[in-house]
Scaffold this motif. Structure first.
Motif, mmCIF file in Angstrom:
data_model
loop_
_atom_site.group_PDB
_atom_site.id
_atom_site.type_symbol
_atom_site.label_atom_id
_atom_site.label_comp_id
_atom_site.label_asym_id
_atom_site.label_seq_id
_atom_site.Cartn_x
_atom_site.Cartn_y
_atom_site.Cartn_z
ATOM 1 N N GLU A 21 -6.957 -12.578 -5.353
ATOM 2 C CA GLU A 21 -6.471 -11.367 -5.048
ATOM 3 C C GLU A 21 -7.056 -10.577 -4.052
ATOM 4 O O GLU A 21 -7.198 -9.291 -3.675
ATOM 5 C CB GLU A 21 -5.810 -10.441 -6.112
ATOM 6 C CG GLU A 21 -6.779 -10.366 -7.257
ATOM 7 C CD GLU A 21 -6.026 -9.630 -8.566
ATOM 8 O OE1 GLU A 21 -6.593 -8.683 -8.889
ATOM 9 O OE2 GLU A 21 -4.866 -9.933 -9.087
ATOM 10 N N VAL A 22 -8.057 -11.434 -3.388
ATOM 11 C CA VAL A 22 -8.803 -10.627 -2.485
ATOM 12 C C VAL A 22 -8.362 -10.797 -0.974
ATOM 13 O O VAL A 22 -7.817 -11.703 -0.467
ATOM 14 C CB VAL A 22 -10.351 -11.565 -2.371
ATOM 15 C CG1 VAL A 22 -11.282 -11.132 -1.265
ATOM 16 C CG2 VAL A 22 -11.310 -11.101 -3.691
ATOM 17 N N ALA A 23 -8.672 -9.539 -0.298
ATOM 18 C CA ALA A 23 -8.437 -9.401 1.116
ATOM 19 C C ALA A 23 -9.596 -9.717 1.881
ATOM 20 O O ALA A 23 -10.654 -9.312 1.776
ATOM 21 C CB ALA A 23 -7.853 -8.144 1.387
ATOM 22 N N TRP A 24 -9.579 -10.747 2.777
ATOM 23 C CA TRP A 24 -10.623 -11.287 3.529
ATOM 24 C C TRP A 24 -10.782 -10.804 4.988
ATOM 25 O O TRP A 24 -9.611 -10.751 5.598
ATOM 26 C CB TRP A 24 -10.607 -12.847 3.578
ATOM 27 C CG TRP A 24 -10.606 -13.385 2.091
ATOM 28 C CD1 TRP A 24 -9.622 -13.939 1.337
ATOM 29 C CD2 TRP A 24 -12.010 -13.433 1.366
ATOM 30 N NE1 TRP A 24 -10.173 -14.404 0.306
ATOM 31 C CE2 TRP A 24 -11.717 -14.261 0.213
ATOM 32 C CE3 TRP A 24 -13.378 -13.052 1.522
ATOM 33 C CZ2 TRP A 24 -12.469 -14.223 -0.953
ATOM 34 C CZ3 TRP A 24 -14.293 -13.421 0.545
ATOM 35 C CH2 TRP A 24 -14.026 -14.162 -0.703
ATOM 36 N N TRP A 58 -5.193 -7.810 -3.654
ATOM 37 C CA TRP A 58 -4.058 -8.459 -2.893
ATOM 38 C C TRP A 58 -2.684 -8.802 -3.730
ATOM 39 O O TRP A 58 -2.599 -9.975 -4.092
ATOM 40 C CB TRP A 58 -4.252 -9.207 -1.848
ATOM 41 C CG TRP A 58 -3.405 -9.529 -0.832
ATOM 42 C CD1 TRP A 58 -2.327 -10.328 -0.611
ATOM 43 C CD2 TRP A 58 -3.280 -8.465 0.407
ATOM 44 N NE1 TRP A 58 -1.570 -9.803 0.753
ATOM 45 C CE2 TRP A 58 -2.239 -8.872 1.034
ATOM 46 C CE3 TRP A 58 -4.082 -7.396 0.577
ATOM 47 C CZ2 TRP A 58 -2.010 -8.064 2.201
ATOM 48 C CZ3 TRP A 58 -3.566 -6.845 1.708
ATOM 49 C CH2 TRP A 58 -2.797 -7.167 2.585
ATOM 50 N N VAL A 68 -17.770 -0.892 1.158
ATOM 51 C CA VAL A 68 -16.240 -1.595 0.720
ATOM 52 C C VAL A 68 -16.565 -3.040 1.099
ATOM 53 O O VAL A 68 -15.711 -3.635 0.525
ATOM 54 C CB VAL A 68 -15.332 -0.949 1.762
ATOM 55 C CG1 VAL A 68 -15.620 -1.137 3.375
ATOM 56 C CG2 VAL A 68 -13.987 -1.061 1.293
ATOM 57 N N PHE A 69 -17.189 -3.629 1.717
ATOM 58 C CA PHE A 69 -17.355 -5.052 1.808
ATOM 59 C C PHE A 69 -18.490 -5.911 1.141
ATOM 60 O O PHE A 69 -19.430 -5.464 0.869
ATOM 61 C CB PHE A 69 -17.657 -5.393 3.519
ATOM 62 C CG PHE A 69 -16.751 -4.851 4.472
ATOM 63 C CD1 PHE A 69 -15.491 -5.217 4.369
ATOM 64 C CD2 PHE A 69 -17.299 -4.159 5.651
ATOM 65 C CE1 PHE A 69 -14.493 -4.514 5.207
ATOM 66 C CE2 PHE A 69 -16.125 -3.713 6.509
ATOM 67 C CZ PHE A 69 -14.971 -3.923 6.217
ATOM 68 N N GLU A 77 -3.780 -1.240 -2.362
ATOM 69 C CA GLU A 77 -5.196 -0.600 -2.440
ATOM 70 C C GLU A 77 -4.859 0.473 -3.444
ATOM 71 O O GLU A 77 -3.607 0.828 -3.626
ATOM 72 C CB GLU A 77 -5.455 -0.069 -1.203
ATOM 73 C CG GLU A 77 -6.463 0.735 -0.819
ATOM 74 C CD GLU A 77 -6.474 1.753 0.078
ATOM 75 O OE1 GLU A 77 -5.292 2.115 0.761
ATOM 76 O OE2 GLU A 77 -7.622 2.564 0.437
ATOM 77 N N ASN A 111 -12.097 3.591 -3.099
ATOM 78 C CA ASN A 111 -11.028 2.837 -2.954
ATOM 79 C C ASN A 111 -11.278 1.583 -3.313
ATOM 80 O O ASN A 111 -12.314 0.779 -2.822
ATOM 81 C CB ASN A 111 -10.162 2.862 -1.434
ATOM 82 C CG ASN A 111 -11.330 2.443 -0.366
ATOM 83 O OD1 ASN A 111 -12.266 2.546 -0.622
ATOM 84 N ND2 ASN A 111 -10.665 2.193 0.660
ATOM 85 N N VAL A 121 -9.303 -2.955 -3.125
ATOM 86 C CA VAL A 121 -8.117 -3.674 -2.750
ATOM 87 C C VAL A 121 -8.023 -4.891 -3.738
ATOM 88 O O VAL A 121 -8.812 -5.612 -3.787
ATOM 89 C CB VAL A 121 -8.360 -3.952 -1.285
ATOM 90 C CG1 VAL A 121 -7.494 -4.977 -0.799
ATOM 91 C CG2 VAL A 121 -8.157 -2.969 -0.613
ATOM 92 N N LEU A 151 -7.062 3.950 -5.521
ATOM 93 C CA LEU A 151 -8.167 4.736 -5.834
ATOM 94 C C LEU A 151 -8.746 4.678 -7.188
ATOM 95 O O LEU A 151 -7.811 4.750 -8.299
ATOM 96 C CB LEU A 151 -7.906 6.313 -5.471
ATOM 97 C CG LEU A 151 -7.296 6.555 -3.980
ATOM 98 C CD1 LEU A 151 -7.372 7.861 -3.771
ATOM 99 C CD2 LEU A 151 -8.306 5.704 -2.987
ATOM 100 N N VAL A 180 -12.997 -7.499 0.920
ATOM 101 C CA VAL A 180 -12.724 -6.080 0.790
ATOM 102 C C VAL A 180 -12.887 -5.708 -0.571
ATOM 103 O O VAL A 180 -12.240 -6.492 -1.316
ATOM 104 C CB VAL A 180 -11.469 -5.449 1.296
ATOM 105 C CG1 VAL A 180 -11.194 -4.037 1.137
ATOM 106 C CG2 VAL A 180 -11.384 -5.867 2.891
ATOM 107 N N ARG A 181 -13.840 -4.844 -1.103
ATOM 108 C CA ARG A 181 -14.101 -5.043 -2.657
ATOM 109 C C ARG A 181 -12.781 -4.873 -3.616
ATOM 110 O O ARG A 181 -12.105 -3.756 -3.218
ATOM 111 C CB ARG A 181 -15.082 -3.786 -2.908
ATOM 112 C CG ARG A 181 -14.638 -2.588 -2.704
ATOM 113 C CD ARG A 181 -15.424 -1.208 -3.027
ATOM 114 N NE ARG A 181 -14.708 -0.136 -2.397
ATOM 115 C CZ ARG A 181 -15.471 0.657 -1.759
ATOM 116 N NH1 ARG A 181 -16.741 0.460 -1.836
ATOM 117 N NH2 ARG A 181 -15.005 1.579 -0.861
ATOM 118 N N CYS A 196 0.836 -1.313 -0.061
ATOM 119 C CA CYS A 196 0.184 0.051 0.113
ATOM 120 C C CYS A 196 0.927 1.235 0.142
ATOM 121 O O CYS A 196 1.707 1.307 0.684
ATOM 122 C CB CYS A 196 -0.722 0.114 1.163
ATOM 123 S SG CYS A 196 -2.147 -1.266 1.103
#
Ligand SMILES: [Zn+2]
Ligand SMILES: [Zn+2]
Lengths: 478, 478
Positions: free
Chosen positions: A92-95, A145, A72-73, A157, A141, A143, A159, A110-111, A38
């Motif tokens: 590549e998803v952050a959970w 990964w 965002v979720f 992350e 924003n 995300v 924008l 996280v979208r 980030c």
């Protein structure tokens, strides 16, 4: 001192990747953060993004779009509804698994992009043909990964804005998809001075879940391509899965046709790599946070010069984004270097002799051309010069692209160009994904787009020699 | 038909909480989402937020602040550095534990607020007194995993701005803290027409990690208080933990003094609950997405009326945010109700008779007063009327607050007022947190603030009867 200053930035010819990072860090556009992958967008970099937002947002509103905000979720079950989509994004998803002390019953993403959460709402909101089209955009924003990251180009992350629209017919959706692609092209070429190629993505390269993806492709000054914006015709892929139906005028229940489209902070990376030189950043006037920097050269007459500099600042500030660098602790030469590095389009110098002669010295960042201008003509002169710079930067970039676009009639030629020159390679293609993959594996280049503007280079596919369908662009890319 | 329409919104006197939700859902300001505790801000609600952003952002920039962007993620170790801070926020943090398929070595918080991540960067950026003050603001989303949620007022995710500044001296930081509180007060009173009380928070109620927290407190029309904005003097709490030191002019290394301040989308909740009535929303003109709605009344002359309505729309659109409701499928009466529900400050009606008389009918949303205005005077009339409405809405809210602010000289009086009237209770306080807690436990009211404008009601604390230090406000709150 000047020499020392310039040396802080690695020359492009020596190490382009390091040059890029140097420009970003030393130009104070962004910085690394303590969070893996980030970045922090610093005020000078963020001001560029604000200008991009302002100009693009106006174009979105002028074409009938409204902004909104979605969570965002995204619950895992929702993200998984469209099969291709989840396959494309799941790696590549952050959970999120815990809220406070509690473990969640269902994991929440996280979208990485918002199609699924937005579709779940459109299913609720859209009932009749009278509700269509729905034309919504979101600035937010997202995300992803990523394993390896690079400021502005690929970060965990970033924008962006994402437009999400729903239409009554396939034609309406296709029209919207192309309309927004054209909004992007015009914006990127007019405001960022970056020439782009408009075209369609191949099946291999299209957005996960789209029917068709369109793109604008730019060429960076190291010869690698960069996807500057995409516009997707989603067809009815999502509307069928999320059950977004409307009662049409004929009394039939029908699924809506959808689009989505987006550009991101990677546009800032594109600006840096299209226009920058060994002295640093070069900003197109229309999005430069500072368009004119005034550097007073005090000589023996500090008060006199400072007062005049302030007077000129007052004269210019209603017309331009202007700043006065009246710092005592740096020499004029040091300031020249600093503002060149930060890419300010015009430097205005004022010293005792200039005051005597009722003149100012005006220096262009793009060509370093220096002119003496009568003080009374300064506003008009600068207005015209900013337009000239904006135009010249586009032309320079276009010239570079033309010089770095080559034709390959067979695979060996293509391989040779990619290995020895980079840039865009125009080649004929049979339309088979295997030929595309073969090029990727053998050269690292990908099919950037099937351009709207077609040329017939030959009859044969550059790989398999079978009948060619389309002329396409290949390149190594960011 | 009109009657039916109005009935869709629960009357405030019947069920205020339901009225609030009805206004939001039926006015299309926001909607529930499939994610626990997260809402969707729909275009009409988001347009209010955009107006708030635009007006506030200008005030921030006019006071020397620049925008930037910091990561949404904060490593657990960073969040835990300041002891009070983590204690305050840890219970409501959403934790990311996996990136793609991989389990992370360290849990990562989705930011509940950004002091810690920003401080880690300030430690890197600030070296000399010449670097100070650092005046940065960020517009972003934040997440607090709340147990019970309510649209705009308390949601798992919300949008806000957070200012974070660093200063050379304690005085500079205190000055900044109070300057931004005043920016908030002036904005909320002038643009949102919501009167507020400026004051300091008690030790129990201050921000986790702050030296002192200042607040502006508003009173909603159900008699509950709402904290509309806060400004924190962080002292050196964070700079000592994050080692943010600068070399001062005297050659000494010193810790910076910091502030942070924020307002959020809960301001939209405050607008709804301050101004709304049983017909729905009532928007202050300065932030209304639509200031004037034109409703043509076709009669037997649809073409004539529609053309005139369009002409008037063209006349007004450069001066005001105006829309023309030319939908065929609804009656004028239905439209009147719809736009009243959506809180549009001015309705402009135009029918065949009006065209004959070269006039328009102008109806105020705040008082329902109806006036006939010569067409040629319409622009000027509306300009003045919008100002009048803005002012009248403030005065009405102020009148309500005055009528609902009561004095309590002993605990029984205080308890009686909270139980039977709600509103603000002014009372003397000894300064002891135990007395404050006693009131909270016994009545549910909290100490909203120690106002800057003090009055001496008596010598004795309203709870313990010991010597009073300050006059304070108590209320039940959102
Ligand atoms: Zn082929
Ligand atoms: Zn007491």
């Amino acid at each position: 001192m000047e020499e020392k200053f310039v040396k802080e930035i690695t020359p492009r010819s020596e190490d382009f990747a390091q040059w890029y990072v140097d420009v970003i860090l030393k130009g104070e556009l962004a910085d690394y953060s303590p969070v893996r992958g980030c970045m922090v967008i610093r005020p000078y970099g963020y001001a560029i993004w604000e200008n991009i937002q302002k100009l693009l947002d106006k174009r979105f509103k002028d074409t009938g779009h409204k902004n909104a905000y979605f969570p965002v979720f995204i619950p895992e079950s929702l993200l998984k509804k469209e099969a291709e989509h989840v396959e494309g994004f799941a790696p590549e998803v952050a959970w999120v698994t815990h809220g406070g002390q509690e473990e969640l019953a269902e994991r929440i993403a996280v979208r990485p992009t918002s199609e699924t959460i937005i579709c779940s709402m459109y299913a609720k909101w859209i009932k009749s043909y009278r509700d269509l089209p729905v034309l919504i955009n979101q600035w937010c924003n997202v995300v992803r990964w990523e394993k390896s990251t690079k400021p502005f180009l690929r970060t965990a992350e970033f924008l962006w804005q994402e437009g999400h629209t729903a239409h009554r017919t396939e034609e309406d959706a296709e029209e919207e998809t192309l309309r927004m692609l054209e909004v992007y092209r015009d914006f990127v070429e007019s405001e960022l001075s970056i020439p782009v190629i408009k075209g369609r993505k191949s099946e291999n390269e299209k957005f996960a879940g789209a029917l068709r993806t369109y793109t604008i492709e730019a060429l960076m000054s190291d010869g690698r391509a960069l996807q500057a914006g995409t516009s997707h015709n989603l067809g009815q892929h999502f509307s069928k899965v999320f059950d977004i139906q409307f009662l049409d005028q004929d009394g039939q229940l029908k699924y809506v046709w959808q689009t989505s489209w987006g550009v991101s902070t990677r546009l800032i990376g594109a600006i840096i790599m299209t226009h920058g030189d060994d002295r640093g950043l070069k900003l197109p006037p229309k999005i430069a946070p500072i368009q004119v920097i005034i550097v007073p050269i005090f000589g023996q007459k500090k008060d006199l010069v400072l007062n005049k500099a302030k007077e000129i600042y007052e004269l210019l500030k209603n017309e331009f984004r202007v700043e006065l660098d009246d710092r005592d602790e740096y020499t004029p030469g040091w300031k020249f270097n600093e503002w060149e590095m930060k890419g300010v389009p015009i430097r205005l110098e004022i010293g005792p002799k200039d005051i005597e002669n009722k003149q100012v010295v005006v220096v262009r960042r793009d060509t370093f051309e220096k002119n003496i201008v009568a003080e009374e003509n300064a506003v008009e002169y600068i207005k015209n010069l900013l337009n000239d710079i904006q135009k010249n930067m586009f032309e320079q970039a276009q010239k570079f692209r033309e010089e770095n676009t080559r034709v390959a009639l067979n695979f060996e030629e293509l391989k040779n160009i990619i290995e020895n020159y980079r840039g865009f390679v125009k080649a004929m293609w049979c339309g088979n994904g295997d030929c595309e993959k073969h090029i990727k594996e053998q050269t690292g280049a990908t099919l950037r787009c099937i351009p709207f503007e077609q040329e017939k280079l030959s009859d044969k596919c550059v790989v398999c020699g079978k009948e060619a369908q389309k002329m396409v662009y290949f390149a190594k890319s960011y």
